[in-house]
Each structure stands twice: as C-alpha cells, then as structure tokens.
Design an enzyme around this catalytic site. Structure first.
Site, PDB file in Angstrom:
ATOM      1  N   CYS A  21       0.812  -1.217   0.000  1.00 13.30           N
ATOM      2  CA  CYS A  21       0.000   0.000   0.000  1.00 13.30           C
ATOM      3  C   CYS A  21       0.850   1.274   0.000  1.00 13.30           C
ATOM      4  O   CYS A  21       0.581   2.206  -0.774  1.00 13.30           O
ATOM      5  CB  CYS A  21      -0.947  -0.006   1.196  1.00 13.30           C
ATOM      6  N   HIS A  77      -3.157   6.403   4.280  1.00 15.41           N
ATOM      7  CA  HIS A  77      -1.749   6.600   4.609  1.00 15.41           C
ATOM      8  C   HIS A  77      -1.297   7.965   4.100  1.00 15.41           C
ATOM      9  O   HIS A  77      -1.710   8.411   3.016  1.00 15.41           O
ATOM     10  CB  HIS A  77      -0.872   5.541   3.939  1.00 15.41           C
TER      11      HIS A  77
END
Length: 338
Positions: A127, A241
């Site tokens: 990710c 994130h």
C-alpha cells in the site's frame, strides 16, 4: 463477461474488492467468495444477491477466469499457483510473489504494460509503495529520479481489522477514562502514539515494510538505480496513509512544473494552495481512489530537490482499487480466457 472469485472476501481489503467490482461495474458473469473454514458458510451480498462463502479448495477455482486474492502470504503461496494452474489469472495482494522475477508487480498508472507478461499471477504492490510511485512516475518521466527519502504515516487499517479494533478499543477507554487495553496487534499502545515500526525488524535495522518500499519501487519503476530511503511509522488514524517525500532528480523541476505534471497525471489530484490551507488530508482521502499531492516546495539549497506531501486511501488505491484496475487492464488487453 467473466467468472470471478474473491479470495479472502471477508477481510478489510477483500470486502472493498467486492464493493469495487460493483462500483466500477466490472463485467461479472458469475462470482464466488472464498475464505478460510472459519468464514465458510456465511453469506455476502453482491449486486443484490446473497452468495454463500466457500472454503478455499482446488475445485473452487474450476471455471474461474480472474481471481482477486487478499490473504496472508503463506495462504497465497499455497493457493495462487493452484488457481493459476486451473486457468485463472490471479491478482495477488499478498507479499508472496512481489519480488519474484517471473511475476509482474503492477500499478496501472505506472507500468500497465507489465500486465502482458504474466504467467497466471500478477502481484499487487504494498500500500505505501503504490501511492508513492503513482506520485513519482510523472517526475521520473520528466527528469529521472535519483533518490527518494520518504517518511510514512500509516493508518491502523493497514494492519487489517485487528488494527482497526485495537485503535477503537484504546480510544474508547481513553475517552471513558478507563484502563487502556494492552496492545495485541501492535508492539505498543497506538492511541496517542506514533510507532516507528511496521512489520519485523531486519538485521540492517530497517523493517520489512521499509524494504518493501525500496525493492518494490525499483521493480515497478523499472529502474534499479533509484535510491529509496524509507522510515515507516504507524499512527492512530483509522484509514488512509500519508507520506512526506523528498525527491532528487537529475534535472531540476520547479514547483510550477511539478504542478503541471501532476495535473495531467492519471490517478493524481493536486491539492496545493497554502493561502487557503489546502493540502491533502487522510480523512478526506478516505473512500477515494486517487492519490492526493500537496505541500509542494523546492529544497532551500538544491534546485533539483522537491519535497511534497502524499495521501491515499490504503484499503482502496493502496490495495483493492489497484487490484481491480489490474483486472480491468487484463480485460482491456484481452489477456483473460473467454
């Protein structure tokens, strides 16, 4: 229309894969959901119809064209080759095959051409790597990247449902003024903390997560000379994130030039207006499929160095969306059996 299987359908990423197949109107003829024995027998709804979850088995892949898999690496190592041998193309979200030289590692905005060299398995990157390379690609094409220094601020959902629940339980205890539950998923309490450790430490002092960013970036960008210097940190944020990135290029790129490159780049949204306090935020990226870039500025001393802030939903673009986009690329290139 294709026959699709989602492996690990009850997990945080698997659930979003299912929802994205609906949202993006993926051409599904039939669908099946596969999971561990613990989840087998439960039902999931797809396009208004309930489907019973099946246990993973060799027979379950018979007649399947595309497999979207989100399981631990050990499970993927066992079952993804079996699914591929049955004739399916597997988009694997685990770390099991990412650095296998025979398996393409793909971010469609960066290296869609690599889809064509698959031998039955395509790896979905980590990710934190995905959002970074989407942002780096236009800069690399314009001025060739030499070095990247990145510090990540990664949400607890990157650790799955257990990470989410751990933050929730600790936050609830903090609000109520009761004892904070002992950490189980993370090494230390996550509430009110920043943990400079994601995954296990290696003898080098780096963590496995940090080395994923190093090795995966080079493979996806097709350039083993790019120097990547990462520090990965877990923060008490539920979803999305964030990354602080310094990038050094062979030729200088001004802030204005970088803005122009990102405005044209697929999958990137530029949010960079300091006068209006406009910059990417984790909460606003939640539920979105794009990579958001802002806080762009030039190094005070070096004209060939830019700094910027990068945010993306780690469960969507950082995992499920990227996997579905890879499947869409397979269809576009007619690389799936009819």
């Amino acid at each position: 229309m294709k026959n699709v299987a989602v492996v690990g359908a009850t997990g945080a990423v698997g659930d979003r894969m299912v929802r994205l197949l609906e949202e993006r109107n993926f051409p599904v003829r039939s669908i099946k959901f596969l999971a561990s024995e613990r989840s087998a027998g439960k039902t999931l709804t797809f396009r208004g119809k309930d489907h019973r979850i099946e246990p993973i088995s060799g027979d379950a892949f018979r007649g399947v064209d595309i497999v979207l898999s989100s399981t631990p690496g050990s499970v993927s190592k066992e079952w993804s080759p079996i699914a591929a041998a049955a004739g399916a193309v597997v988009v694997d979200n685990s770390s099991a095959f990412r650095m296998d030289p025979e398996v393409p590692l793909v971010v469609p905005e960066v290296n869609p051409q690599d889809v064509a060299r698959n031998k039955g398995i395509i790896a979905n990157p980590n990710c934190s790597t995905i959002q970074m390379v989407v942002a780096l690609k236009p800069l690399h094409d314009a001025a060739k990247i030499r070095r990247v220094v990145v510090s990540t601020y990664q949400s607890v959902s990157g650790a799955g449902m257990r990470g989410i629940r751990e933050l929730e339980s600790q936050a609830e205890a903090t609000v109520k003024g009761t004892d904070v539950p002992a950490p189980a998923k993370f090494a230390h309490p996550i509430i009110g903390n920043c943990l400079p450790q994601i995954d296990d430490f290696l003898p080098s002092g780096y963590t496995k997560e940090e080395m994923k960013m190093v090795n995966e970036t080079r493979k996806i960008m097709g350039d083993p000379t790019i120097d990547v210097c990462p520090t990965c940190v877990r923060v008490p944020v539920p979803y999305s994130h964030s990354e602080s990135i310094l990038v050094e290029t062979e030729r200088p790129i001004s802030v204005e030039q970088a803005h122009a490159l990102w405005r044209k780049a697929p999958g990137v949204i530029l949010q960079d207006d300091p006068s209006r306090l406009e910059y990417p935020l984790a909460a606003e990226a939640n539920g979105r499929d794009e990579v958001f870039v802002g806080r762009v500025r030039q190094d005070l001393e070096r004209p060939n160095v830019l700094l910027f802030w990068c945010v993306s939903d780690n469960l969507r673009k950082g995992a499920a969306t990227n996997a579905v986009q890879i499947a869409e690329e397979l269809l576009k290139l007619d690389l799936v059996r009819s």
